[in-house]
Design a protein around this motif. Structure first.
Motif, PDB file in Angstrom:
ATOM      1  N   LYS A 211      -8.390  13.830 -20.188  1.00  0.00           N
ATOM      2  CA  LYS A 211      -7.100  13.352 -19.722  1.00  0.00           C
ATOM      3  C   LYS A 211      -6.915  13.815 -18.279  1.00  0.00           C
ATOM      4  N   ALA A 212      -6.068  13.121 -17.557  1.00  0.00           N
ATOM      5  CA  ALA A 212      -5.856  13.458 -16.147  1.00  0.00           C
ATOM      6  C   ALA A 212      -5.442  14.916 -15.984  1.00  0.00           C
ATOM      7  N   VAL A 213      -4.623  15.407 -16.903  1.00  0.00           N
ATOM      8  CA  VAL A 213      -4.166  16.792 -16.818  1.00  0.00           C
ATOM      9  C   VAL A 213      -5.319  17.767 -17.036  1.00  0.00           C
ATOM     10  N   ASP A 214      -6.293  17.382 -17.874  1.00  0.00           N
ATOM     11  CA  ASP A 214      -7.459  18.242 -18.110  1.00  0.00           C
ATOM     12  C   ASP A 214      -8.376  18.259 -16.889  1.00  0.00           C
ATOM     13  N   VAL A 215      -8.478  17.119 -16.213  1.00  0.00           N
ATOM     14  CA  VAL A 215      -9.273  17.058 -14.984  1.00  0.00           C
ATOM     15  C   VAL A 215      -8.724  18.057 -13.969  1.00  0.00           C
ATOM     16  N   ILE A 216      -7.404  18.047 -13.801  1.00  0.00           N
ATOM     17  CA  ILE A 216      -6.764  18.967 -12.859  1.00  0.00           C
ATOM     18  C   ILE A 216      -7.043  20.413 -13.259  1.00  0.00           C
ATOM     19  N   SER A 217      -6.951  20.689 -14.553  1.00  0.00           N
ATOM     20  CA  SER A 217      -7.167  22.050 -15.050  1.00  0.00           C
ATOM     21  C   SER A 217      -8.582  22.534 -14.759  1.00  0.00           C
ATOM     22  N   VAL A 218      -9.575  21.673 -14.979  1.00  0.00           N
ATOM     23  CA  VAL A 218     -10.968  22.056 -14.723  1.00  0.00           C
ATOM     24  C   VAL A 218     -11.192  22.260 -13.229  1.00  0.00           C
ATOM     25  N   VAL A 219     -10.684  21.346 -12.420  1.00  0.00           N
ATOM     26  CA  VAL A 219     -10.872  21.426 -10.967  1.00  0.00           C
ATOM     27  C   VAL A 219     -10.245  22.696 -10.405  1.00  0.00           C
ATOM     28  N   GLU A 220      -9.111  23.102 -10.954  1.00  0.00           N
ATOM     29  CA  GLU A 220      -8.439  24.311 -10.463  1.00  0.00           C
ATOM     30  C   GLU A 220      -9.266  25.572 -10.691  1.00  0.00           C
ATOM     31  N   ASN A 221     -10.216  25.515 -11.615  1.00  0.00           N
ATOM     32  CA  ASN A 221     -11.070  26.671 -11.889  1.00  0.00           C
ATOM     33  C   ASN A 221     -12.372  26.655 -11.088  1.00  0.00           C
ATOM     34  N   LEU A 222     -12.605  25.581 -10.346  1.00  0.00           N
ATOM     35  CA  LEU A 222     -13.820  25.497  -9.545  1.00  0.00           C
ATOM     36  C   LEU A 222     -13.699  26.406  -8.319  1.00  0.00           C
ATOM     37  N   PRO A 223     -14.821  26.895  -7.789  1.00  0.00           N
ATOM     38  CA  PRO A 223     -14.790  27.876  -6.687  1.00  0.00           C
ATOM     39  C   PRO A 223     -14.492  27.251  -5.324  1.00  0.00           C
ATOM     40  N   TYR A 224     -13.387  26.522  -5.271  1.00  0.00           N
ATOM     41  CA  TYR A 224     -12.942  25.899  -4.029  1.00  0.00           C
ATOM     42  C   TYR A 224     -11.509  26.329  -3.727  1.00  0.00           C
ATOM     43  N   SER A 225     -11.141  26.265  -2.461  1.00  0.00           N
ATOM     44  CA  SER A 225      -9.765  26.570  -2.083  1.00  0.00           C
ATOM     45  C   SER A 225      -8.850  25.445  -2.561  1.00  0.00           C
ATOM     46  N   GLU A 226      -7.556  25.687  -2.505  1.00  0.00           N
ATOM     47  CA  GLU A 226      -6.595  24.676  -2.955  1.00  0.00           C
ATOM     48  C   GLU A 226      -6.741  23.388  -2.145  1.00  0.00           C
ATOM     49  N   LYS A 227      -6.943  23.526  -0.848  1.00  0.00           N
ATOM     50  CA  LYS A 227      -7.112  22.349   0.006  1.00  0.00           C
ATOM     51  C   LYS A 227      -8.404  21.615  -0.338  1.00  0.00           C
ATOM     52  N   GLU A 228      -9.468  22.370  -0.593  1.00  0.00           N
ATOM     53  CA  GLU A 228     -10.750  21.759  -0.951  1.00  0.00           C
ATOM     54  C   GLU A 228     -10.658  21.045  -2.296  1.00  0.00           C
ATOM     55  N   GLN A 229      -9.873  21.595  -3.216  1.00  0.00           N
ATOM     56  CA  GLN A 229      -9.695  20.954  -4.519  1.00  0.00           C
ATOM     57  C   GLN A 229      -8.977  19.613  -4.372  1.00  0.00           C
ATOM     58  N   GLU A 230      -8.025  19.549  -3.466  1.00  0.00           N
ATOM     59  CA  GLU A 230      -7.334  18.284  -3.203  1.00  0.00           C
ATOM     60  C   GLU A 230      -8.315  17.251  -2.652  1.00  0.00           C
ATOM     61  N   THR A 231      -9.192  17.706  -1.758  1.00  0.00           N
ATOM     62  CA  THR A 231     -10.216  16.815  -1.205  1.00  0.00           C
ATOM     63  C   THR A 231     -11.160  16.342  -2.297  1.00  0.00           C
ATOM     64  N   LEU A 232     -11.531  17.247  -3.188  1.00  0.00           N
ATOM     65  CA  LEU A 232     -12.452  16.925  -4.283  1.00  0.00           C
ATOM     66  C   LEU A 232     -11.872  15.831  -5.179  1.00  0.00           C
ATOM     67  N   LEU A 233     -10.599  15.926  -5.497  1.00  0.00           N
ATOM     68  CA  LEU A 233      -9.969  14.944  -6.384  1.00  0.00           C
ATOM     69  C   LEU A 233      -9.950  13.548  -5.763  1.00  0.00           C
TER      70      LEU A 233
END
Length: 288
Positions: free
Chosen positions: A205-227
């Motif tokens: 689910k979209a909410v699970d995608v966000i949850s997994v991405v938030e645990n990746l070793p990237y900064s908050e800005k990099e996570q936004e870019t990743l999505l």
């Protein structure tokens, strides 16, 4: 070991260094030496049990080590890798990288002719890595995995028993048995491949995608870019575009593709090796 034996051993090591330098002339190889350490302004007193390791070429100081420390040249590590490759693996693509002015070395061997593993149209090749350091940032370290071929997207998935290290005291490169490790790791990578296939079927689910991405070793800005990153092997769709159709494999692909947006090459290596464990933990949690 007597004096003559030590001289012969050092000569053999110097021959290895010379051979590797001739094969990889574009690499800036440091020349580490161990020097005694003293303290005091006037009457210099030697510090027992400790030595300073530095680069003879540049005088760059690497670290202070104990008398029991065994210096393993970067060149010896690469030499052992080259000589451990089984003939049936084919001709590898060897890469040698130096970091921190030669204090840290990363060596990779990619095998284009070796077993290929495909996940949802994304083809991968087996890759092996060795690390060594003069600043004790890492032990002599071996790892095996696979690298995604699409747009140099670095997929790294390791089985725990395929990561191994040795301190520079006691157990050293002679105990690594690299050739047997290279052969045995193919079976482990095949097992990992089964996990990747499961991840490709695990919809999030979209909410699970966000949850997994938030645990990746990237900064908050990099996570936004990743999505919002167009994923090459997913038809340039982004994780945001996929919404509830994204899979855990989609997140893995985006995460590994994002690695190549990172400027620091050493950090890229580090992230590549952290991603699989994080994604694996997410798979366990999502399946519970």
């Amino acid at each position: 070991m007597n004096g003559n034996d030590l001289i012969e051993k050092q000569k053999a090591r110097e021959d290895i260094v010379a051979e590797i330098h001739s094969k990889f002339p574009d690499v800036k190889w440091p020349k580490p030496i161990l020097e005694p350490i003293f303290y005091g302004r006037l009457d210099k007193t030697p510090i027992t049990g400790r030595k300073l390791m530095l680069d003879k070429n540049t005088n760059n100081q690497f670290d202070i080590v104990s008398d029991q420390y065994e210096l393993i040249y970067h060149e010896e590590v690469l030499f052992n890798l080259l000589n451990a490759i089984p003939e049936e693996f084919g001709d590898p693509t060897i890469t040698a990288k130096m970091f921190k002015y030669g204090a840290r070395a990363h060596f990779t061997a990619l095998f284009p002719e070796l077993n290929k593993f495909e996940i949802k149209g994304s083809e991968t090749n087996v890759e092996y890595r060795l690390k060594n350091s003069y600043d004790r940032s890492t032990y002599l370290n071996y790892s095996a995995g696979a690298k995604e071929l699409v747009c140099s997207n670095g997929l790294r998935v390791f089985k725990e028993k395929e990561k191994s290290g040795a301190k520079h005291i006691g157990r050293t490169i002679s105990s690594f048995n690299l050739e047997s490790r290279l052969r045995n790791s193919l079976e482990d990578i095949s097992e990992a491949h089964k996990l990747w296939l499961q991840w490709a079927e695990m919809k999030l689910k979209a909410v699970d995608v966000i949850s997994v991405v938030e645990n990746l070793p990237y900064s908050e800005k990099e996570q936004e870019t990743l999505l919002a990153l167009p994923i090459i092997n997913h038809g340039n769709a982004t994780l945001k575009d996929m919404k509830d159709e994204a899979t855990l494999w989609s997140v893995m692909s985006a995460g590994t593709q994002m690695v190549h947006e990172i400027k620091s090459e050493e950090r890229r290596f580090d992230i590549e090796e952290k991603l699989p464990k994080i994604i694996g933990n997410a798979a366990v949690k999502l399946a519970a």
